[in-house]
Design a protein around this motif. Sequence first.
Motif, mmCIF file in Angstrom:
data_model
loop_
_atom_site.group_PDB
_atom_site.id
_atom_site.type_symbol
_atom_site.label_atom_id
_atom_site.label_comp_id
_atom_site.label_asym_id
_atom_site.label_seq_id
_atom_site.Cartn_x
_atom_site.Cartn_y
_atom_site.Cartn_z
ATOM 1 N N LEU A 36 0.985 1.053 -2.105
ATOM 2 C CA LEU A 36 1.961 1.288 -3.174
ATOM 3 C C LEU A 36 3.373 1.377 -2.608
ATOM 4 C CD1 LEU A 36 -0.029 3.855 -5.326
ATOM 5 C CD2 LEU A 36 0.444 1.453 -5.887
ATOM 6 N N TYR A 37 3.502 2.008 -1.420
ATOM 7 C CA TYR A 37 4.820 2.089 -0.787
ATOM 8 C C TYR A 37 5.324 0.687 -0.429
ATOM 9 C CZ TYR A 37 8.477 3.356 2.557
ATOM 10 O OH TYR A 37 9.675 3.481 3.222
ATOM 11 N N PHE B 19 -6.512 -3.108 -2.760
ATOM 12 C CA PHE B 19 -6.592 -2.424 -4.068
ATOM 13 C C PHE B 19 -7.917 -2.828 -4.721
ATOM 14 C CE2 PHE B 19 -1.940 -2.685 -3.408
ATOM 15 C CZ PHE B 19 -1.640 -1.336 -3.488
ATOM 16 N N SER C 51 4.071 -1.309 4.445
ATOM 17 C CA SER C 51 2.834 -0.541 4.291
ATOM 18 C C SER C 51 2.248 -0.095 5.620
ATOM 19 C CB SER C 51 1.790 -1.381 3.554
ATOM 20 O OG SER C 51 1.360 -2.463 4.369
ATOM 21 N N PRO D 133 -4.269 4.937 -1.846
ATOM 22 C CA PRO D 133 -3.565 3.664 -1.751
ATOM 23 C C PRO D 133 -2.072 3.825 -1.488
ATOM 24 C CG PRO D 133 -3.691 4.297 -4.039
ATOM 25 C CD PRO D 133 -4.277 5.444 -3.249
ATOM 26 N N VAL D 134 -1.668 4.944 -0.841
ATOM 27 C CA VAL D 134 -0.243 5.263 -0.709
ATOM 28 C C VAL D 134 0.495 4.164 0.056
ATOM 29 C CG1 VAL D 134 1.427 6.898 0.240
ATOM 30 C CG2 VAL D 134 -0.666 7.742 -0.849
ATOM 31 N N ILE E 285 4.599 -2.101 -1.932
ATOM 32 C CA ILE E 285 5.014 -2.746 -3.180
ATOM 33 C C ILE E 285 6.390 -2.237 -3.617
ATOM 34 C CG2 ILE E 285 4.518 -2.819 -5.660
ATOM 35 C CD1 ILE E 285 1.562 -2.989 -4.944
ATOM 36 N N TRP E 286 6.594 -0.924 -3.507
ATOM 37 C CA TRP E 286 7.884 -0.344 -3.899
ATOM 38 C C TRP E 286 9.021 -0.907 -3.048
ATOM 39 C CZ3 TRP E 286 10.716 1.508 -7.415
ATOM 40 C CH2 TRP E 286 11.849 2.290 -7.144
ATOM 41 N N LYS F 271 1.278 7.296 4.479
ATOM 42 C CA LYS F 271 1.058 5.864 4.272
ATOM 43 C C LYS F 271 -0.339 5.415 4.659
ATOM 44 C CE LYS F 271 4.604 3.829 6.304
ATOM 45 N NZ LYS F 271 5.475 2.689 6.680
#
Length: 563
Positions: A538-539, A318, A347, A534-535, A541-542, A530
């Motif tokens: 972020l995925y 990031f 990720s 930054p998908v 992190i989710w 993915k």
Amino acid sequence: MERHKQAVGAIAAAVRGFFERKEPYRIFHGSTNSTRPRPSPSARIVDISALSHVVSVDRAARTALVEPNVPMDRLVEATLRDGLVPPVVMEFPGITAGGGFAGTAGESSSFRHGFFNDTINYVEMVLGNGDVVRAEPRGEREDLFRGAAGAVGTLGVTTLMELRLVEAKRWVRTTYHRADSVAEAVAKIQQETRNPDNDYVDGILFSKDHGVVITGQMTDDKPDDVAPQTFSKAWDPWYYLHVEERTKNLTSSPASQPPAEEDSSSDPSPTAETTTTTTTTSASSSPTTAVDYIPLAEYLFRYDRAGFWVGRQGWTYFKYVPFNAFFRWFLDDFMHTRMLYRALHASGESARFVVQDLALPYAKAEEFVDYTADQFSIWPLWLCPLKQTLPPTFHPYTGETEPANTTTADGAAVAPKDVLNIGLWGWGPADHELFIKKNRALEDKLVQLGGRKWLYAHTYYSEEEFWRVYNDHGGEGGAKASAEDASTKAWYEALRKKYHAETLPTVYDKVRIDVDAAREERAKWRMSMKSRWPVGGLYGIWKSILSGDYTLHRNAEWKHKGE
């Protein structure tokens, strides 16, 4: 124990069923600290995730009965209530006791106590045919104990272990020794492992000219004017950044110099962030060491926040988020190792992360660091001195021996020489083919220098290469295999047959990376959302949020609560 017996009975019945049907299967533990690809959801499994209790702690005997899925933080919390602590505690709170036995777990106390399995009195195991047995390091089924330690669960299912414990103290007096070269750091580590006062020894190489050797001594005494240093709270410093800051202005104290003495002129008013105890040599007024007093559990899990320094790579990913104290505080929930592992796997970025621990002879350590610096440019590096287990074994080894202090009827006995673990952790090449090439070259260089790797990570050997490496019991001056164990493969296969483990995957099956399958998986990942920045991050992190693991570090009982 009745709950435990019932759970083991159900596991034994499931294993017996697979054995009778001659069906292969895998063990589901509920969590992992491995970066290897995980089994597919359709794989046949035996679920042992319920075996997650500290059954008992015996204060008088200094032992604990522990199920395999007990993580280190809960183990330490349970034993500290009785004023005891395991001699070897893995540095990440989520690493389990079973993982420590079946894998290869060592920490900064392992120069004195050996690997985690060396602190175990016995294990209970379910064999491949469903029989429940006991194995000891010296005694009943000692061949099974020796083989299963490090064999990544391929000789049976560990269901219980009895651990030895030692007296706990309130603090670890932690001393940071500056080194100005790799050779100096390696020599200093060897010197400090011979100091009987040290309970813990490890090191960090920030660069070729900034190394730190860290020694720890358990104590109940702390100067009244020195504030304890902690690392578990969101506003606390990350440990490795703290070590770097504390040592950047120190003068090197080479291993050949005499022991330093306390400097009575130290500032008597340290803050909670930094204590200022220093030592100096008689030849110079410049400080050569710095000292912290760290609460015991805070020391044991000092590397949890940031996963040593791997968490910083989140800022590399990031790239627009500033790497500063505010954002380390703001994102603290995601910087503990349980959450980091969740995010890394979800990720898809684990497929290009170099996470390797490598054991080498001390004499070859500097050459290996030169190689990794040239080929990977990954800093910092971790240094951890370890007692060696001689082959046959799946623990990393060099095979080197030296004369022992005792003799046998056949003459002078030999003992294994200590080895040095070098932790190499960071981004690898983005190009998948280059990533594979560099990892394979790393494996070759390691063996060339007489070392072996930990098997928790990406392993690219072909099956023929794997057994050629592990059938080699050491180079010049190495251990000589006896007639009955001249081949690690023959020794291991005999154990699998004797203990009905042939329906379990082999060590090679468990650790290998199928290069073709990995290539196909990576191609699919590139076609998925993915892979789009930054998908994927972020995925990850989710998914880590959905796990709820952040509540574990928030509510940890081992955290220091103040004086």
